[in-house]
Design an enzyme around this catalytic site. Structure first.
Site, mmCIF file in Angstrom:
data_model
loop_
_atom_site.group_PDB
_atom_site.id
_atom_site.type_symbol
_atom_site.label_atom_id
_atom_site.label_comp_id
_atom_site.label_asym_id
_atom_site.label_seq_id
_atom_site.Cartn_x
_atom_site.Cartn_y
_atom_site.Cartn_z
ATOM 1 N N ASP A 140 0.727 -1.475 0.457
ATOM 2 C CA ASP A 140 0.088 0.298 0.008
ATOM 3 C C ASP A 140 0.803 1.162 -0.070
ATOM 4 O O ASP A 140 0.851 2.255 0.129
ATOM 5 C CB ASP A 140 -1.126 0.067 1.430
ATOM 6 C CG ASP A 140 -0.168 -0.198 2.532
ATOM 7 O OD1 ASP A 140 0.940 -0.173 2.469
ATOM 8 O OD2 ASP A 140 -0.752 -0.232 3.416
ATOM 9 N N SER A 141 2.017 1.028 0.027
ATOM 10 C CA SER A 141 3.210 2.251 -0.451
ATOM 11 C C SER A 141 3.071 2.660 -1.419
ATOM 12 O O SER A 141 3.379 3.995 -1.762
ATOM 13 C CB SER A 141 4.796 1.823 -0.104
ATOM 14 O OG SER A 141 4.699 0.903 -0.984
ATOM 15 N N ASP B 143 -1.047 -5.623 -0.569
ATOM 16 C CA ASP B 143 -1.329 -5.327 0.827
ATOM 17 C C ASP B 143 -3.152 -5.285 0.997
ATOM 18 O O ASP B 143 -4.344 -4.999 0.220
ATOM 19 C CB ASP B 143 -0.999 -4.044 1.338
ATOM 20 C CG ASP B 143 0.071 -4.566 1.468
ATOM 21 O OD1 ASP B 143 0.292 -5.215 2.711
ATOM 22 O OD2 ASP B 143 1.043 -3.065 1.709
ATOM 23 N N LYS C 204 -1.181 -9.961 2.508
ATOM 24 C CA LYS C 204 -0.761 -8.950 4.045
ATOM 25 C C LYS C 204 -1.351 -7.849 4.555
ATOM 26 O O LYS C 204 -1.791 -7.521 3.765
ATOM 27 C CB LYS C 204 0.708 -8.354 3.096
ATOM 28 C CG LYS C 204 1.677 -7.624 4.479
ATOM 29 C CD LYS C 204 2.525 -7.403 4.564
ATOM 30 C CE LYS C 204 3.369 -6.238 3.497
ATOM 31 N NZ LYS C 204 2.669 -4.692 4.195
ATOM 32 N N GLU D 246 -1.232 -5.328 8.110
ATOM 33 C CA GLU D 246 -0.332 -5.154 9.358
ATOM 34 C C GLU D 246 -1.184 -5.343 10.708
ATOM 35 O O GLU D 246 -2.054 -4.998 11.239
ATOM 36 C CB GLU D 246 -0.442 -3.325 9.241
ATOM 37 C CG GLU D 246 0.429 -3.333 8.157
ATOM 38 C CD GLU D 246 0.669 -1.482 7.477
ATOM 39 O OE1 GLU D 246 0.533 -1.084 9.027
ATOM 40 O OE2 GLU D 246 1.243 -1.260 7.051
ATOM 41 N N GLU E 59 9.347 -4.324 10.317
ATOM 42 C CA GLU E 59 9.722 -2.823 9.760
ATOM 43 C C GLU E 59 10.386 -1.873 11.035
ATOM 44 O O GLU E 59 9.848 -2.218 11.769
ATOM 45 C CB GLU E 59 8.978 -3.099 8.820
ATOM 46 C CG GLU E 59 9.070 -1.295 8.419
ATOM 47 C CD GLU E 59 8.351 -0.335 7.437
ATOM 48 O OE1 GLU E 59 7.073 -0.846 7.298
ATOM 49 O OE2 GLU E 59 8.000 0.567 6.582
HETATM 50 O O1 KIV Z 1 3.532 -0.778 1.634
HETATM 51 C C1 KIV Z 1 4.861 -1.287 1.253
HETATM 52 O O2 KIV Z 1 5.612 -1.676 0.421
HETATM 53 C C2 KIV Z 1 4.778 -2.274 2.472
HETATM 54 C C3 KIV Z 1 6.913 -3.093 2.295
HETATM 55 C C4 KIV Z 1 7.547 -1.843 2.787
HETATM 56 C C5 KIV Z 1 6.637 -3.676 3.048
HETATM 57 O O3 KIV Z 1 4.462 -2.856 3.550
#
Ligand code: KIV
Length: 259
Positions: free
Chosen positions: A45-46, A84, A114, A116, A183
């Site tokens: 989600d970055s 994510d 994924k 969090e 992280e």
């Molecule tokens: O959103 C993302 O890119 C991430 C990575 C930094 C692990 O969760």
């Protein structure tokens, strides 16, 4: 040969480092996947920040993640593609998480999601998702969806914080995650977690003792204006693209292009 969850777990046992990068579109995914260079491609989600211009990861929607993840998945033949679940698409209830994760798997072709955090409520959600056959990757330490509570600073520096992160990782493992992103935590804490749980730990700013490493691709390519202290740029694409765009503009204005 396609990467599977079983292979990732075997690679931990064999001490073969696992390589992971993020992707947000088709060409980036194709380049990452070529020749089997990258084991896990994460549609993180970055992308809210690196591809959509938001200040944090919070605004990205499930529809936007699905749109990008489907494009990434079309570019990948070998890597395991993980997507994510964005902020507030899994925290409300187990049924919300099943609905969101189910949409990701059905509509994108990704192999896993994924999410969090390792709070007991999250572990309970993970247990339900995995019971229904949805592979889940965990993420503890600095969790960017909690930026307004945690900031972007290193986590796990005090004994209590370190113990909490270790407990969260253990709870996520017991709930059935197949790997955990660690992280921005101290390297010795990452080493303890990596030794304790039999599934791969994938570090980002967590030192050399993890089973694998992940970075945000826009950071390694030098596309982002600034990157976190633990990231590394291997090339400055911003500079290269700026030069190419400038050369094109000059040639059009001087009628040098097209010939
Ligand atoms: O959103 C993302 O890119 C991430 C990575 C930094 C692990 O969760």
């Amino acid at each position: 040969m396609a990467v599977t969850i079983q292979k990732l777990i075997a690679w931990k046992q064999q001490k073969r480092p696992i390589v992971s990068l993020t992707a947000w579109d088709y060409p980036i995914a194709q380049i990452l996947d070529e020749g089997g260079k990258i084991d896990i491609i994460l549609v993180g989600d970055s992308l809210a920040m690196v591809a959509l211009g938001h200040q944090t990861t919070l605004p990205v929607t499930l529809d936007e993640m699905i749109h990008h993840a489907a494009a990434v998945r079309r570019g990948v033949k070998q890597a395991l593609v993980v997507c994510d679940l964005p902020f507030l698409t899994y925290q409300e209830s187990v049924s919300q998480a099943i609905h969101s994760a189910g949409r990701v798997l059905k509509e994108t072709g990704c192999a896993a999601v994924k999410l969090e955090g390792g709070h007991p409520a999250i572990a309970e959600t993970v247990a339900k998702l995995t019971a229904f056959g949805i592979p889940v990757m965990g993420h503890v330490g600095l969790t960017p969806q909690s930026v307004h509570r945690l900031g972007y600073k290193q986590q796990g520096k005090t004994f209590d914080e370190a113990q909490r992160i270790l407990d969260e990782a253990t709870a996520l493992y017991s709930a059935g995650v197949f790997a955990i992103v660690l992280e921005h935590i101290p390297s010795d804490l990452a080493a303890i977690i990596t030794a304790k749980i039999p599934i791969p730990t994938i570090g980002i700013g967590a030192g050399v003792n993890c089973d694998g490493q992940v970075l945000v691709t826009a950071d390694i390519l030098g596309l982002t204006e600034k990157h976190p202290p633990f990231a590394k740029s291997y090339v400055n694409l911003r500079e290269i693209i700026t030069r190419a765009v400038g050369d094109f503009a000059t040639e059009v204005r001087s009628r040098e292009f097209p010939k």
